[in-house]
Design a protein around this motif. Structure first.
Motif, short mmCIF file in Angstrom:
data_model
loop_
_atom_site.label_atom_id
_atom_site.label_comp_id
_atom_site.label_asym_id
_atom_site.label_seq_id
_atom_site.Cartn_x
_atom_site.Cartn_y
_atom_site.Cartn_z
N GLY A 121 25.24 21.18 -44.40
CA GLY A 121 24.14 21.61 -43.56
C GLY A 121 24.47 21.46 -42.09
N VAL A 122 24.19 22.49 -41.29
CA VAL A 122 24.41 22.43 -39.85
C VAL A 122 23.31 23.21 -39.14
CG1 VAL A 122 25.94 23.05 -37.93
CG2 VAL A 122 26.93 22.22 -40.07
N ALA A 123 22.78 22.64 -38.07
CA ALA A 123 21.82 23.35 -37.22
C ALA A 123 21.79 22.68 -35.86
CB ALA A 123 20.42 23.34 -37.84
N GLY A 124 21.64 23.47 -34.81
CA GLY A 124 21.43 22.92 -33.49
C GLY A 124 20.21 22.04 -33.47
N ASP A 125 20.17 21.07 -32.56
CA ASP A 125 19.15 20.03 -32.66
C ASP A 125 17.71 20.56 -32.66
OD1 ASP A 125 19.20 20.74 -29.95
OD2 ASP A 125 19.78 18.76 -29.25
N GLN A 126 17.42 21.55 -31.82
CA GLN A 126 16.04 22.02 -31.78
C GLN A 126 15.66 22.84 -33.01
OE1 GLN A 126 14.37 20.48 -29.61
NE2 GLN A 126 16.31 19.66 -28.85
N GLN A 127 16.60 23.58 -33.53
CA GLN A 127 16.34 24.29 -34.78
C GLN A 127 16.22 23.31 -35.95
OE1 GLN A 127 18.39 25.38 -32.42
NE2 GLN A 127 18.16 27.59 -32.18
N ALA A 128 17.03 22.26 -35.93
CA ALA A 128 16.91 21.25 -36.98
C ALA A 128 15.55 20.57 -36.93
CB ALA A 128 18.03 20.20 -36.82
N ALA A 129 15.03 20.33 -35.73
CA ALA A 129 13.70 19.75 -35.60
C ALA A 129 12.62 20.71 -36.10
CB ALA A 129 13.43 19.36 -34.15
N THR A 130 12.80 21.99 -35.84
CA THR A 130 11.87 23.00 -36.35
C THR A 130 11.84 22.96 -37.88
OG1 THR A 130 12.32 24.41 -34.44
CG2 THR A 130 11.30 25.46 -36.35
N THR A 173 9.89 19.25 -29.10
CA THR A 173 10.69 18.03 -29.20
C THR A 173 10.87 17.42 -27.82
OG1 THR A 173 11.86 18.83 -31.16
CG2 THR A 173 12.92 17.07 -29.89
N TYR A 174 10.59 16.13 -27.70
CA TYR A 174 10.68 15.43 -26.42
C TYR A 174 11.80 14.39 -26.49
CZ TYR A 174 6.36 17.82 -25.60
OH TYR A 174 5.43 18.83 -25.45
N GLY A 175 12.98 14.84 -26.07
CA GLY A 175 14.13 13.96 -25.98
C GLY A 175 14.60 13.93 -24.54
N THR A 176 15.91 14.08 -24.33
CA THR A 176 16.43 14.17 -22.97
C THR A 176 15.77 15.32 -22.23
OG1 THR A 176 18.55 13.28 -23.69
CG2 THR A 176 18.51 14.45 -21.59
N GLY A 177 15.68 16.46 -22.90
CA GLY A 177 14.91 17.61 -22.42
C GLY A 177 13.72 17.81 -23.33
N CYS A 178 13.06 18.93 -23.17
CA CYS A 178 11.94 19.28 -24.05
C CYS A 178 12.13 20.72 -24.48
CB CYS A 178 10.61 19.12 -23.32
SG CYS A 178 9.22 19.89 -24.20
N PHE A 179 11.95 20.97 -25.77
CA PHE A 179 12.20 22.29 -26.31
C PHE A 179 11.10 22.66 -27.29
CE2 PHE A 179 16.04 20.18 -25.08
CZ PHE A 179 16.72 21.14 -24.34
N ALA A 180 10.44 23.77 -27.00
CA ALA A 180 9.36 24.25 -27.86
C ALA A 180 9.82 25.52 -28.56
CB ALA A 180 8.10 24.51 -27.04
N LEU A 181 9.61 25.58 -29.87
CA LEU A 181 9.96 26.76 -30.65
C LEU A 181 8.74 27.26 -31.41
CD1 LEU A 181 12.94 25.54 -30.22
CD2 LEU A 181 13.49 26.82 -32.29
N LEU A 182 8.54 28.57 -31.38
CA LEU A 182 7.46 29.24 -32.09
C LEU A 182 8.08 30.19 -33.10
CD1 LEU A 182 4.35 29.91 -32.29
CD2 LEU A 182 4.83 31.79 -30.71
N ASN A 183 7.84 29.94 -34.38
CA ASN A 183 8.38 30.78 -35.46
C ASN A 183 7.76 32.17 -35.38
OD1 ASN A 183 8.80 32.05 -38.04
ND2 ASN A 183 9.13 30.06 -38.98
N THR A 184 8.61 33.21 -35.28
CA THR A 184 8.11 34.59 -35.27
C THR A 184 8.52 35.36 -36.52
OG1 THR A 184 10.04 35.44 -34.06
CG2 THR A 184 8.19 34.63 -32.74
N GLY A 185 9.03 34.67 -37.53
CA GLY A 185 9.36 35.32 -38.79
C GLY A 185 10.64 36.12 -38.72
N ASP A 186 10.68 37.24 -39.44
CA ASP A 186 11.91 38.04 -39.51
C ASP A 186 12.04 39.04 -38.38
OD1 ASP A 186 9.95 39.80 -40.25
OD2 ASP A 186 10.76 40.22 -42.25
N VAL A 187 11.16 38.94 -37.39
CA VAL A 187 11.17 39.86 -36.26
C VAL A 187 11.57 39.10 -34.98
CG1 VAL A 187 9.82 41.43 -34.83
CG2 VAL A 187 9.37 41.27 -37.30
N PRO A 188 12.65 39.52 -34.30
CA PRO A 188 12.99 38.91 -33.01
C PRO A 188 12.09 39.47 -31.92
CG PRO A 188 14.64 40.55 -33.60
CD PRO A 188 13.66 40.48 -34.75
#
Length: 488
Positions: free
Chosen positions: A231-240, A254-269
């Motif tokens: 299993g491999v994923a970048g940290d913010q995707q792994a948190a998602t 995610t609130y670590g060194t930086g802050c990263f917010a992700l919103l799932n949009t499904g199969d559509v970019p």
């Protein structure tokens, strides 16, 4: 063999966490390593520090354990180039926070290339991403370009470098989420983009093979025998993933060194019109799930600055009590643009600033301003996401990371965003997400639906601040940012 070892290689430390058959963390180890700042806005890591801290923590945690598989999550965008024959890096790792290629990015924008980059990669032309960092190494390390063109050098983000070392150079691979953060990967076709590589004069022979997040990445003898990396994923995707945000519309921050917010949009970019990023949330069975992402460069790092730069605290845990005790009549605002501002501003040249100081301002007010900056920046992201999705519906924000443990910070986050904030029982969602990927691939852990049912709420922070106060405070933040930006 029912235990999974998760490697969580972060910006300031490396950790190894052992998970049992019920996906519960049972043992962990952590090692910090040195940050290098060779020039203003430059941030580097010694690749050997990264490797040694990972190796040491893995050996400490896995001692005597029956490890069925390994998962790796990592700081994203950080760029390494190494010699294929020796495995030695030819330059320090250039960290995601590094801004040395700001002028290069500005020149590419001026030449009209950003539209192509954004259409293919979902990203903006910014020094945050790996591509211009890689080009810088090729242009500035003696003989690097000739060696790269001769096929003697390999490029990778931290996951790729670790897999190379763990497998003794047998595998040069990455996953789709890390590839999507390089600014070299077409997230629609799922392939490295030849046009962008040509634009930056990057030999495609340097690039790793791209796999799903749950796949056979190779095997290591680090723990004795052959342990598969599954299993491999970048940290913010792994948190998602760890937050079980598997349905479109679900959001985590995610609130670590930086802050990263992700919103799932499904199969559509979803193409952002508000300077957010379109990225891959995860990829399973060859099918990518997309997300909108807002990236904040400085969150917990502002607390580190209070400790290491100003010396006004000894430990991050002090900041909540200090913020609670701060003078409520003072509304000091910290714009933590120490390495520029990320989404939605993307200003690599601006630097941090403090507004509203009085003779009575002191460490408590600085602590509150640092914690409040998390909330203000998150509202920036949430507002942009809602605009991109075309609605302002009620949002619940799932939070994780070290600073999510601060009740004061999470309450202010709910108040200033006007959104309920859900903190799970397991805050280590980054390691949890990648452990699940590896364990699911190994046949030990349940599928997505089964994993999602295990998500458990620790505490919900409801909105307590009235709307007029919330908007007044946010207006003051926006005014402070406008005064800090290097350009209108």
């Amino acid at each position: 063999m029912t235990q999974i070892l998760a490697i969580d290689q972060g910006t300031t430390s490396s950790r190894a966490i052992l998970f049992d058959e019920d996906i519960r963390p049972t043992r962990s180890a952590q090692r910090e390593f040195k940050q290098h700042f060779p020039a203003s806005g430059w941030v580097e890591h010694d690749p050997e520090d990264i490797w040694n801290t990972v190796r040491e923590t893995c050996l400490e945690v896995a001692n005597g354990a029956d490890v069925a598989a390994i998962g790796i999550t990592n700081q994203r965008e950080t760029t390494l180039v190494w010699d294929r024959a020796t495995g030695k890096a030819i330059h320090n790792a250039i960290v995601w926070q590094d801004r040395r290629t700001a002028d290069n990015c500005a020149a590419l924008k001026q030449a009209g290339h950003e539209a192509l980059v954004t259409d293919r990669t979902g990203l903006l032309l910014d020094p945050y991403f790996s591509a211009t960092k890689l080009a810088w190494i090729l242009d500035n390390v003696d003989g690097a370009r000739a060696r790269a063109e001769a096929g003697k050098l390999a490029f990778g983000t931290v996951d790729t470098f670790l897999i190379w070392r763990l497998t003794g150079g047998a595998r040069h691979v990455t996953d789709a989420t890390n590839a999507a953060r390089t600014m070299l990967y077409d997230i629609k076709t799922g392939a490295w983009d030849a046009d962008i590589c040509a634009l930056l004069n990057i030999p495609m022979s340097m690039l790793p093979e791209v796999l799903d997040c749950a796949a056979e990445f190779g095997a290591t003898d680090l723990l004795g025998g052959k342990t598969p990396i599954l299993g491999v994923a970048g940290d913010q995707q792994a948190a998602t993933i760890g937050q079980a945000c598997f349905k479109p519309g679900m959001m985590k921050s995610t609130y670590g060194t930086g802050c990263f917010a992700l919103l799932n949009t499904g199969d559509v970019p979803v193409a952002s019109t508000n300077r957010l990023l379109t990225t891959i949330a995860y990829q399973l069975d060859g099918k990518p799930t997309y997300a909108l992402e807002g990236s904040i460069f400085i969150a917990g790092a502002a607390v580190q600055w209070l400790r290491d730069g100003l010396g006004v605290i000894d430990d991050a845990a002090q900041t909540g009590e200090m913020a609670e005790a701060a003078d409520p009549e003072q509304e000091v605002i910290l714009v933590p643009a120490f390495t520029g501002l990320g989404a939605p501003y993307w200003d690599a040249e601006c630097r941090g600033a403090v507004f509203g100081l009085t003779r009575a301002s002191g460490p408590k007010e600085f602590a509150r301003a640092a914690l409040e900056s998390f909330g203000f920046q998150t509202r920036d992201l949430l507002t942009a996401m809602q605009a991109d999705m075309g609605h302002d519906s009620e949002t619940v924000l799932r939070v994780d990371g070290g600073m999510a443990a601060s009740d004061w910070t999470m309450q202010f986050l709910a108040d200033i965003t006007g959104a309920a904030v859900d903190r799970p029982t397991v805050l280590e969602t980054t390691a949890l997400g990648v452990a699940w990927l590896a364990g699911m691939k190994a046949g030990i852990y349940p599928d997505q639906d089964g994993f999602a049912t295990r998500w458990a709420l620790d505490h919900r922070f409801e909105v307590k601040m009235d709307a007029p106060t919330r908007d007044r405070r946010y207006d003051a933040w926006q005014d402070a940012v406008s005064r800090t930006l290097s350009r209108p």
